[in-house]
Motif scaffolding. Structure first.
Motif, PDB file in Angstrom:
ATOM      1  N   GLY A 116       3.759 -12.147   8.785  1.00  7.73           N
ATOM      2  CA  GLY A 116       2.801 -11.046   8.786  1.00  7.73           C
ATOM      3  C   GLY A 116       2.292 -10.802   7.384  1.00  7.73           C
ATOM      4  O   GLY A 116       2.313 -11.685   6.531  1.00  7.73           O
ATOM      5  N   SER A 117       1.833  -9.588   7.133  1.00  9.23           N
ATOM      6  CA  SER A 117       1.299  -9.264   5.810  1.00  9.23           C
ATOM      7  C   SER A 117       2.388  -8.678   4.920  1.00  9.23           C
ATOM      8  O   SER A 117       3.437  -8.254   5.394  1.00  9.23           O
ATOM      9  CB  SER A 117       0.130  -8.276   5.938  1.00  9.23           C
ATOM     10  N   ILE A 118       2.112  -8.675   3.615  1.00 13.36           N
ATOM     11  CA  ILE A 118       3.072  -8.175   2.628  1.00 13.36           C
ATOM     12  C   ILE A 118       2.498  -6.935   1.957  1.00 13.36           C
ATOM     13  O   ILE A 118       1.323  -6.898   1.580  1.00 13.36           O
ATOM     14  CB  ILE A 118       3.383  -9.243   1.555  1.00 13.36           C
ATOM     15  N   LYS A 119       3.335  -5.940   1.804  1.00  9.67           N
ATOM     16  CA  LYS A 119       2.951  -4.723   1.086  1.00  9.67           C
ATOM     17  C   LYS A 119       3.919  -4.517  -0.072  1.00  9.67           C
ATOM     18  O   LYS A 119       5.128  -4.694   0.075  1.00  9.67           O
ATOM     19  CB  LYS A 119       3.008  -3.515   2.012  1.00  9.67           C
ATOM     20  N   LYS A 120       3.374  -4.140  -1.227  1.00  8.36           N
ATOM     21  CA  LYS A 120       4.200  -3.834  -2.397  1.00  8.36           C
ATOM     22  C   LYS A 120       4.462  -2.341  -2.452  1.00  8.36           C
ATOM     23  O   LYS A 120       3.535  -1.540  -2.325  1.00  8.36           O
ATOM     24  CB  LYS A 120       3.499  -4.282  -3.678  1.00  8.36           C
ATOM     25  N   ILE A 121       5.729  -1.976  -2.623  1.00  5.86           N
ATOM     26  CA  ILE A 121       6.134  -0.587  -2.803  1.00  5.86           C
ATOM     27  C   ILE A 121       6.672  -0.463  -4.222  1.00  5.86           C
ATOM     28  O   ILE A 121       7.597  -1.190  -4.599  1.00  5.86           O
ATOM     29  CB  ILE A 121       7.220  -0.181  -1.784  1.00  5.86           C
ATOM     30  N   GLU A 122       6.084   0.435  -5.007  1.00  9.83           N
ATOM     31  CA  GLU A 122       6.536   0.636  -6.384  1.00  9.83           C
ATOM     32  C   GLU A 122       7.419   1.873  -6.451  1.00  9.83           C
ATOM     33  O   GLU A 122       7.034   2.942  -5.980  1.00  9.83           O
ATOM     34  CB  GLU A 122       5.334   0.785  -7.314  1.00  9.83           C
TER      35      GLU A 122
END
Length: 170
Positions: free
Chosen positions: A92-98
């Motif tokens: 699937g897609s990737i999301k960055k969490i900071e």
């Protein structure tokens, strides 16, 4: 063998500046490029695709608690070192969490990679008996300042949903 990744790694060396190398992960989804140097990462099982430059990875031994709940890799987690580019892939897609001196808990099946600067703990979210009863399971709690990359889909859940369409027996 200890990470669940392929035992064989292909090394490609360019003989000119105008060549191309095509790479593809095992599952459909997004591939991201993470620059290594000042920042280094740990990867969940199945997330590694490629490295370049002087970058390399080692297998870092985890505590027994992390090993028991950490998925296929068990007692080891892939850890990057050096300089270059890491290609990580996801289902699937990737999301960055900071995170900025914060804490977050994420389902282990959705974690792709995280900054080595983060403290992490792999555990059962609601205790053993409640996790079995609810179907909720292993989670990662990250603390500190750094990045966590998560995937939008869960491969095990997807495979389970396809199971009802697969003909069994003769």
């Amino acid at each position: 063998m200890v990470s669940g990744e392929s035992t064989f790694i292909t090394q490609a060396v360019a003989e000119s500046d105008n060549g191309n190398l095509a790479l593809a992960p095992d599952t459909p989804g997004q591939v991201i490029a993470l620059e290594l140097g000042e920042k280094q990462y740990r990867l969940n099982d199945g997330a590694f695709l490629a490295l370049d430059g002087t970058a390399f990875y080692t297998m870092e031994r985890q505590s027994i608690g992390k090993a028991l709940f950490g998925g296929q890799g068990g007692f080891f987690v892939m850890t990057t070192q050096g300089q270059g580019t890491l290609l990580a892939n996801a289902f699937g897609s990737i999301k960055k969490i900071e995170l900025q001196n914060q804490e977050i808990t994420i389902d282990n099946a959705h974690v792709v990679a995280w900054s080595q600067s983060l403290d992490y703990n792999i555990h059962l979210e609601n205790g053993f008996w409640q996790s079995i009863g609810t179907g909720e399971g292993v989670v990662n709690t990250f603390r500190g300042t750094g990045e966590v990359y998560v995937q939008s889909l869960n491969l095990q859940s997807f495979a389970g949903s396809l199971n009802k369409y697969i003909q069994k027996g003769s």
